[in-house]
Design an enzyme around this catalytic site. Structure first.
Site, PDB file in Angstrom:
ATOM      1  N   GLU A  79       3.700   1.518  -0.506  1.00 15.58           N
ATOM      2  CA  GLU A  79       4.056   1.514   1.765  1.00 15.58           C
ATOM      3  C   GLU A  79       3.706  -0.510   1.677  1.00 15.58           C
ATOM      4  O   GLU A  79       2.036  -0.202   2.448  1.00 15.58           O
ATOM      5  CB  GLU A  79       3.931   2.525   2.320  1.00 15.58           C
ATOM      6  CG  GLU A  79       5.051   3.392   2.292  1.00 15.58           C
ATOM      7  CD  GLU A  79       4.869   4.696   3.805  1.00 15.58           C
ATOM      8  OE1 GLU A  79       4.568   4.085   4.540  1.00 15.58           O
ATOM      9  OE2 GLU A  79       5.913   5.308   3.143  1.00 15.58           O
TER      10      GLU A  79
ATOM     11  N   GLU B  20       8.042  10.215  -1.056  1.00 14.76           N
ATOM     12  CA  GLU B  20       7.520  10.853   0.470  1.00 14.76           C
ATOM     13  C   GLU B  20       8.684  11.022   1.285  1.00 14.76           C
ATOM     14  O   GLU B  20      10.093  10.052   1.624  1.00 14.76           O
ATOM     15  CB  GLU B  20       7.305   9.601   0.792  1.00 14.76           C
ATOM     16  CG  GLU B  20       6.027   9.650   0.683  1.00 14.76           C
ATOM     17  CD  GLU B  20       4.764   9.261   1.553  1.00 14.76           C
ATOM     18  OE1 GLU B  20       5.168   9.672   2.835  1.00 14.76           O
ATOM     19  OE2 GLU B  20       3.587   8.864   1.739  1.00 14.76           O
TER      20      GLU B  20
HETATM   21  C1  FCB Z   1       4.675   7.337   5.223  1.00 12.28           C
HETATM   22  C2  FCB Z   1       2.643   7.257   5.096  1.00 12.28           C
HETATM   23  C3  FCB Z   1       2.444   8.131   4.856  1.00 12.28           C
HETATM   24  C4  FCB Z   1       2.742   9.190   6.167  1.00 12.28           C
HETATM   25  C5  FCB Z   1       4.087   9.823   6.047  1.00 12.28           C
HETATM   26  C6  FCB Z   1       4.232   9.677   7.399  1.00 12.28           C
HETATM   27  O1  FCB Z   1       4.541   6.504   5.567  1.00 12.28           O
HETATM   28  O2  FCB Z   1       2.937   6.517   3.526  1.00 12.28           O
HETATM   29  O3  FCB Z   1       1.038   7.920   4.439  1.00 12.28           O
HETATM   30  O4  FCB Z   1       1.702   8.477   7.168  1.00 12.28           O
HETATM   31  O5  FCB Z   1       4.102   8.233   6.233  1.00 12.28           O
END
Ligand code: FCB
Length: 450
Positions: free
Chosen positions: A163, A355
């Site tokens: 990210e 994620e």
């Molecule tokens: C993302 C991050 C992770 C966590 C989630 C909820 O942005 O990569 O570390 O904080 O969100």
């Protein structure tokens, strides 16, 4: 309907959010170790000093993963645990921790997916200029080499950066995350360019040095526009917005995606950034766009768009009272259909959701259980959409739930619980939530039973 037979089911975490042990066995400080000390930066003054104490409890955590039936585990390595000064001296004890973690995973038949950088940048390198320094891509590639030399006999799945919109945008532009800077656009774009170069160099190093054939990706993020209706014009409007640069924030995903997958910065971005954009060469773009094996993306949120009468793309307001998670994030499951569809069309690689998940106010009930029906419903809705994308021809390759454990949620501290497993921080006790049992069944049925 189920997912493709070679689909990978996993869960994700990151080093700073779960490990604790900030100075154990010779670890150097990261920007997050320092940032959490600054008054008012993190809710309630929380730090990652203890977090889930995963550094000491990793074997227990791997056993929990095995109970859930995870096929893969996405974790990150702490750069300053391995190189306390960011470059130079290697801390054998730090490297040893990941060695043991990987062995433990493999012993339980869980495939390790390693992320090289999930925000805990070495403090020493930050003090030398961090991502603004022209050597920062080289620093990252040197760190990559140390890790790959040590783990690539057993690790095949690699992610370079997690990210960049967050660690560049929130870290250097808005100052909400570590290191907490508020730089101007020229500095921020220069840091962004360096992170992309760092990604490219890291991919080259992995390819050149890996002892087993590597499968390389990375984990960018950003909200995805979804068409308000399934009319051809609204779909086209969403597609257009998905790859447009609309402001000078770091939150336009195409700013990260096109350089990496197409070897070019988006034209509309270059126009908007003007002379704030650092000078860069064709050679830079060739380095940035090293071939990758899969398309990773961390995906949570979206918004609706339609084609307005005047032909522009109109962003719609959220309907009044539309559902939100405990972190006040929109619940927009359709992003897991439209995102993968648009990316697959444009970039052509198999899609891995690196994620996705939701924060809840979960607690241990009187009977000792942790019911979290909101998380089950959230995840089922998102997975239904990903399954639909797969049925429509998108190469859906994997899904990693964020997160395995409740953990340190950055500036939100411990007030957000994202885990499939509840963590009682004072005692470290782990309690699998009802979602963990549900997810086990999802995995067993390859996503047929949502
Ligand atoms: C993302 C991050 C992770 C966590 C989630 C909820 O942005 O990569 O570390 O904080 O969100």
């Amino acid at each position: 309907m189920s997912f493709p037979s070679n689909f990978t089911w996993g869960a994700a975490t990151s080093a700073y959010q779960i490990e604790g042990a900030p100075d154990a066995d010779g670890k150097g400080p990261s920007v997050w170790d320092r940032f959490t000390r600054r008054p008012g930066k993190v809710w309630n003054g929380c730090t990652g000093d203890l977090a889930c104490d995963h550094y000491h409890r990793y074997a227990e955590d791997v056993a929990i993963m095995a109970d859930i039936g995870l096929q893969a585990y996405r974790f990150s390595l702490s750069w300053p645990r391995i190189l306390p000064d960011g470059v130079g001296r290697v801390n054998e004890a730090g490297l040893g921790f990941y060695d043991r973690l990987v062995d433990e995973l493999l012993a339980k038949k869980i495939t390790p997916w390693a992320t090289l950088f999930h925000w805990d940048y070495p403090w020493e390198l930050y003090c030398r200029g961090g991502w603004l320094h022209p050597d920062s891509p080289k620093w990252f590639s040197e760190y990559t080499a140390v890790v790959v030399d040590r783990l690539s006999d057993r690790v095949r799945h690699w992610m370079t950066l997690n990210e960049p919109p967050c660690f560049v945008g929130l870290g250097l532009q808005s100052g909400d995350h570590a290191p907490g800077d508020k730089l101007g656009l020229p500095e921020v774009l220069r840091a962004a360019h360096h992170t992309l170069l760092a990604h490219g160099r890291s991919v080259q190093v992995i390819r050149a040095r890996a002892k087993t054939p590597p499968l390389i990706g990375w984990a960018p993020t950003g909200d995805v526009p979804v068409p308000a209706t399934e009319s051809a014009s609204d779909i086209e409007a969403a597609r257009e917005r998905a790859f447009a640069v609309t402001d000078t924030s770091m939150w336009n995903p195409v700013l990260w995606l096109d350089p990496v997958y197409k070897g070019r910065y988006p034209e509309d971005g270059l126009r908007l950034w003007g002379d704030a954009m650092p000078r860069h060469s064709e050679a830079d773009l060739a380095l940035i766009s090293q071939p990758l094996d899969w398309f990773g993306y961390n995906l949570y949120n979206g918004y609706r768009v339609r084609r307005a009468e005047d032909g522009s793309v109109q962003r719609l307001e959220r309907p009044l009272g539309a559902p939100l998670t405990h972190l006040y994030w929109n619940i927009t499951p359709e992003v897991l259909y439209w995102g993968p569809k648009f990316w697959h069309e444009r970039y052509g690689l198999p899609v891995v959701i690196t994620e996705n998940g939701c924060s809840g106010a979960d607690w241990v009930h009187r009977d000792g259980q942790v019911p979290d029906p909101h998380r089950i419903d959230y995840t089922a809705r998102y997975l239904e959409q990903f399954r639909r994308a797969a049925a429509d021809g998108v190469a859906a390759a994997g899904y990693f739930h964020w997160s395995l454990l409740d953990n340190f949620e950055w500036s939100e501290g411990y007030r957000q619980r994202f885990g499939l497993v509840h963590v009682d921080y004072p005692t470290g006790k782990r309690t699998p939530k009802s979602s963990a049992r549900w997810y086990a069944e999802v995995i067993r049925s390859n996503g047929e039973r949502l």
